[in-house]
Design a protein around this motif. Structure first.
Motif, PDB file in Angstrom:
ATOM      1  N   ALA A 106     -94.807 -98.152   3.315  1.00  0.00           N
ATOM      2  CA  ALA A 106     -96.173 -98.037   3.849  1.00  0.00           C
ATOM      3  C   ALA A 106     -97.200 -98.091   2.725  1.00  0.00           C
ATOM      4  N   SER A 107     -96.839 -97.606   1.550  1.00  0.00           N
ATOM      5  CA  SER A 107     -97.774 -97.693   0.431  1.00  0.00           C
ATOM      6  C   SER A 107     -98.021 -99.148   0.048  1.00  0.00           C
ATOM      7  N   VAL A 108     -97.019-100.003   0.246  1.00  0.00           N
ATOM      8  CA  VAL A 108     -97.196-101.433   0.004  1.00  0.00           C
ATOM      9  C   VAL A 108     -98.166-102.010   1.037  1.00  0.00           C
ATOM     10  N   VAL A 109     -97.987-101.625   2.287  1.00  0.00           N
ATOM     11  CA  VAL A 109     -98.881-102.092   3.359  1.00  0.00           C
ATOM     12  C   VAL A 109    -100.326-101.723   3.010  1.00  0.00           C
ATOM     13  N   ASP A 110    -100.528-100.491   2.568  1.00  0.00           N
ATOM     14  CA  ASP A 110    -101.872-100.051   2.195  1.00  0.00           C
ATOM     15  C   ASP A 110    -102.409-100.836   1.005  1.00  0.00           C
ATOM     16  N   MET A 112    -101.785-103.823   0.082  1.00  0.00           N
ATOM     17  CA  MET A 112    -102.004-105.249   0.339  1.00  0.00           C
ATOM     18  C   MET A 112    -103.407-105.545   0.858  1.00  0.00           C
ATOM     19  N   HIS A 113    -104.073-104.560   1.415  1.00  0.00           N
ATOM     20  CA  HIS A 113    -105.428-104.739   1.962  1.00  0.00           C
ATOM     21  C   HIS A 113    -105.491-105.947   2.901  1.00  0.00           C
ATOM     22  N   ILE A 114    -104.579-105.993   3.842  1.00  0.00           N
ATOM     23  CA  ILE A 114    -104.535-107.097   4.808  1.00  0.00           C
ATOM     24  C   ILE A 114    -105.711-106.970   5.769  1.00  0.00           C
ATOM     25  N   THR A 115    -106.392-108.061   5.985  1.00  0.00           N
ATOM     26  CA  THR A 115    -107.541-108.086   6.875  1.00  0.00           C
ATOM     27  C   THR A 115    -107.155-107.627   8.271  1.00  0.00           C
ATOM     28  N   GLY A 116    -107.935-106.685   8.784  1.00  0.00           N
ATOM     29  CA  GLY A 116    -107.743-106.224  10.148  1.00  0.00           C
ATOM     30  C   GLY A 116    -106.988-104.922  10.280  1.00  0.00           C
ATOM     31  N   ILE A 117    -106.231-104.540   9.258  1.00  0.00           N
ATOM     32  CA  ILE A 117    -105.480-103.290   9.349  1.00  0.00           C
ATOM     33  C   ILE A 117    -106.453-102.121   9.199  1.00  0.00           C
ATOM     34  N   ILE A 118    -106.447-101.254  10.209  1.00  0.00           N
ATOM     35  CA  ILE A 118    -107.321-100.089  10.128  1.00  0.00           C
ATOM     36  C   ILE A 118    -106.543 -98.831   9.759  1.00  0.00           C
ATOM     37  N   GLY A 119    -105.220 -98.924   9.702  1.00  0.00           N
ATOM     38  CA  GLY A 119    -104.420 -97.795   9.265  1.00  0.00           C
ATOM     39  C   GLY A 119    -102.954 -97.989   9.544  1.00  0.00           C
ATOM     40  N   CYS A 120    -102.147 -97.175   8.887  1.00  0.00           N
ATOM     41  CA  CYS A 120    -100.716 -97.186   9.169  1.00  0.00           C
ATOM     42  C   CYS A 120    -100.179 -95.769   9.045  1.00  0.00           C
ATOM     43  N   ILE A 121     -99.141 -95.509   9.801  1.00  0.00           N
ATOM     44  CA  ILE A 121     -98.502 -94.195   9.832  1.00  0.00           C
ATOM     45  C   ILE A 121     -97.018 -94.417   9.558  1.00  0.00           C
ATOM     46  N   ALA A 122     -96.476 -93.618   8.633  1.00  0.00           N
ATOM     47  CA  ALA A 122     -95.064 -93.770   8.284  1.00  0.00           C
ATOM     48  C   ALA A 122     -94.279 -92.537   8.661  1.00  0.00           C
ATOM     49  N   GLY A 123     -93.101 -92.776   9.205  1.00  0.00           N
ATOM     50  CA  GLY A 123     -92.147 -91.705   9.472  1.00  0.00           C
ATOM     51  C   GLY A 123     -91.019 -91.814   8.475  1.00  0.00           C
ATOM     52  N   THR A 126     -89.689 -95.742  10.058  1.00  0.00           N
ATOM     53  CA  THR A 126     -90.557 -96.583  10.874  1.00  0.00           C
ATOM     54  C   THR A 126     -92.000 -96.466  10.401  1.00  0.00           C
ATOM     55  N   ILE A 127     -92.684 -97.604  10.368  1.00  0.00           N
ATOM     56  CA  ILE A 127     -94.108 -97.646  10.044  1.00  0.00           C
ATOM     57  C   ILE A 127     -94.832 -98.253  11.229  1.00  0.00           C
ATOM     58  N   LEU A 128     -95.896 -97.593  11.663  1.00  0.00           N
ATOM     59  CA  LEU A 128     -96.756 -98.126  12.707  1.00  0.00           C
ATOM     60  C   LEU A 128     -98.025 -98.618  12.034  1.00  0.00           C
ATOM     61  N   VAL A 129     -98.285 -99.914  12.145  1.00  0.00           N
ATOM     62  CA  VAL A 129     -99.475-100.528  11.565  1.00  0.00           C
ATOM     63  C   VAL A 129    -100.428-100.852  12.708  1.00  0.00           C
ATOM     64  N   ILE A 130    -101.660-100.389  12.585  1.00  0.00           N
ATOM     65  CA  ILE A 130    -102.648-100.586  13.642  1.00  0.00           C
ATOM     66  C   ILE A 130    -103.697-101.577  13.151  1.00  0.00           C
TER      67      ILE A 130
END
Length: 149
Positions: A106-110, A112-123, A126-130
């Protein structure tokens, strides 16, 4: 708190010439972030900030792009090695990882600064990307799948 402070530091040094730790601490306080000089010193080390010559011929703090590139390369490798699957539904992306790897991925997801991602939650696995818009999901999904190759 630390992540927010680090993000604020990077924003500050990009927008202003910060010459000393005291200047940086003052700017952080101006952004309603309470810090001590010792905390600022640790943050500078953790962020691997360097001093470069500014336009005014005075040294200022800057991000070490080489160190950042090496760190990002490691994070991408970690994402690739720990990700099991990526799937989407509506404006959500679910990333399945090996057990215990979701937070690191999830730290990689954060990062990357991908356009449109407003947040992600990691367990645990599993990672939920919104994403803000459904139309942005396919592009983000492709970027994740590309990283898995």
């Amino acid at each position: 708190m630390k992540t927010e402070r680090h993000a604020a530091i990077l924003d500050i040094i990009q927008s202003k010439d910060i010459e000393t730790q005291e200047d940086l601490a003052e700017e952080l306080r101006n952004h309603n972030i309470a810090v001590t000089q010792a905390t600022v010193s640790r943050d500078i080390k953790e962020l691997r900030l360097i001093k470069v010559m500014g336009a005014n011929k005075r040294y200022k703090y800057a991000a070490n792009t080489r160190a950042n590139a090496v760190q990002m390369e490691r994070l991408v490798r970690l994402f690739k090695e720990s990700t099991v699957s990526v799937d989407a539904a509506s404006n959500l992306i679910v990333i399945k990882t090996l057990s215990g790897s979701a937070n690191a991925a999830a730290s990689v997801v954060d990062a990357m600064h991908i356009t449109g991602i407003i947040g992600c939650i990691a367990g645990d696995d599993t990672i939920l990307v919104i994403l803000k818009e459904v139309s942005q999901v396919e592009s983000a999904l492709q970027q994740f799948k590309e990283m898995m190759k």
